[in-house]
Design a protein around this motif. Sequence first.
Motif, mmCIF file in Angstrom:
data_model
loop_
_atom_site.group_PDB
_atom_site.id
_atom_site.type_symbol
_atom_site.label_atom_id
_atom_site.label_comp_id
_atom_site.label_asym_id
_atom_site.label_seq_id
_atom_site.Cartn_x
_atom_site.Cartn_y
_atom_site.Cartn_z
ATOM 1 N N GLU A 5 0.834 -1.202 0.000
ATOM 2 C CA GLU A 5 0.000 0.000 0.000
ATOM 3 C C GLU A 5 0.868 1.252 0.000
ATOM 4 O OE1 GLU A 5 -3.979 -1.027 2.471
ATOM 5 O OE2 GLU A 5 -2.097 -1.281 3.594
ATOM 6 N N VAL A 6 1.949 1.216 0.788
ATOM 7 C CA VAL A 6 2.870 2.355 0.849
ATOM 8 C C VAL A 6 3.530 2.538 -0.516
ATOM 9 C CG1 VAL A 6 4.941 3.305 1.944
ATOM 10 C CG2 VAL A 6 3.270 2.035 3.325
ATOM 11 N N TYR A 7 3.957 1.446 -1.119
ATOM 12 C CA TYR A 7 4.592 1.481 -2.442
ATOM 13 C C TYR A 7 3.650 2.067 -3.495
ATOM 14 C CZ TYR A 7 6.516 -0.282 -6.827
ATOM 15 O OH TYR A 7 6.985 -0.385 -8.110
ATOM 16 N N GLU A 8 2.391 1.625 -3.480
ATOM 17 C CA GLU A 8 1.415 2.138 -4.452
ATOM 18 C C GLU A 8 1.157 3.625 -4.242
ATOM 19 O OE1 GLU A 8 -1.842 -0.583 -3.901
ATOM 20 O OE2 GLU A 8 -0.854 -2.145 -5.103
ATOM 21 N N TYR A 9 1.065 4.063 -2.998
ATOM 22 C CA TYR A 9 0.873 5.480 -2.688
ATOM 23 C C TYR A 9 2.069 6.293 -3.189
ATOM 24 C CZ TYR A 9 0.829 9.740 0.176
ATOM 25 O OH TYR A 9 0.886 11.039 0.601
#
Length: 145
Positions: free
Chosen positions: A40-44
């Motif tokens: 999720e952090v990577y996608e953000y």
Amino acid sequence: MHTIEEIIQRMAGQGLRITDQRKSLAKLFAETPGYLAPKEVYEYMGKSYTGLSFDTVYRNLRVMEELNVIEQVIFEDGVKFKLHCRENEHHHHMICLQCGHTYPITFCPMEQTAVPDDFRVVKHKFEVFGYCKDCIQEESATGAN
């Protein structure tokens, strides 16, 4: 909760270079009340920083954890991170599996654990997983319909 400025100050105080990416990470965790999976952090982050690798994101998460800016918890579906509590004392958590609400445990269960003489504890984690009152009520209301 910690502010974006407090997070950045903590990182800078430990000699980290404050990049735009680290500012974005600080903002994300300061504004997210629950847990975030590394993906999720990577996608953000990928929305703002093209070409950013997952390894770079994960390395920054590890650095932030080592600085006690964020905490890591291992759920059944994998590792997740959230902003570190403001609690300065050593403590553990009860975590709602539905909404992620976290309650501090005000004593350390290790104090009541019989550790064998031939074993030296160097680190421990203790989390209790369940459902908060609001999620139990929501489940009951949904199930009744």
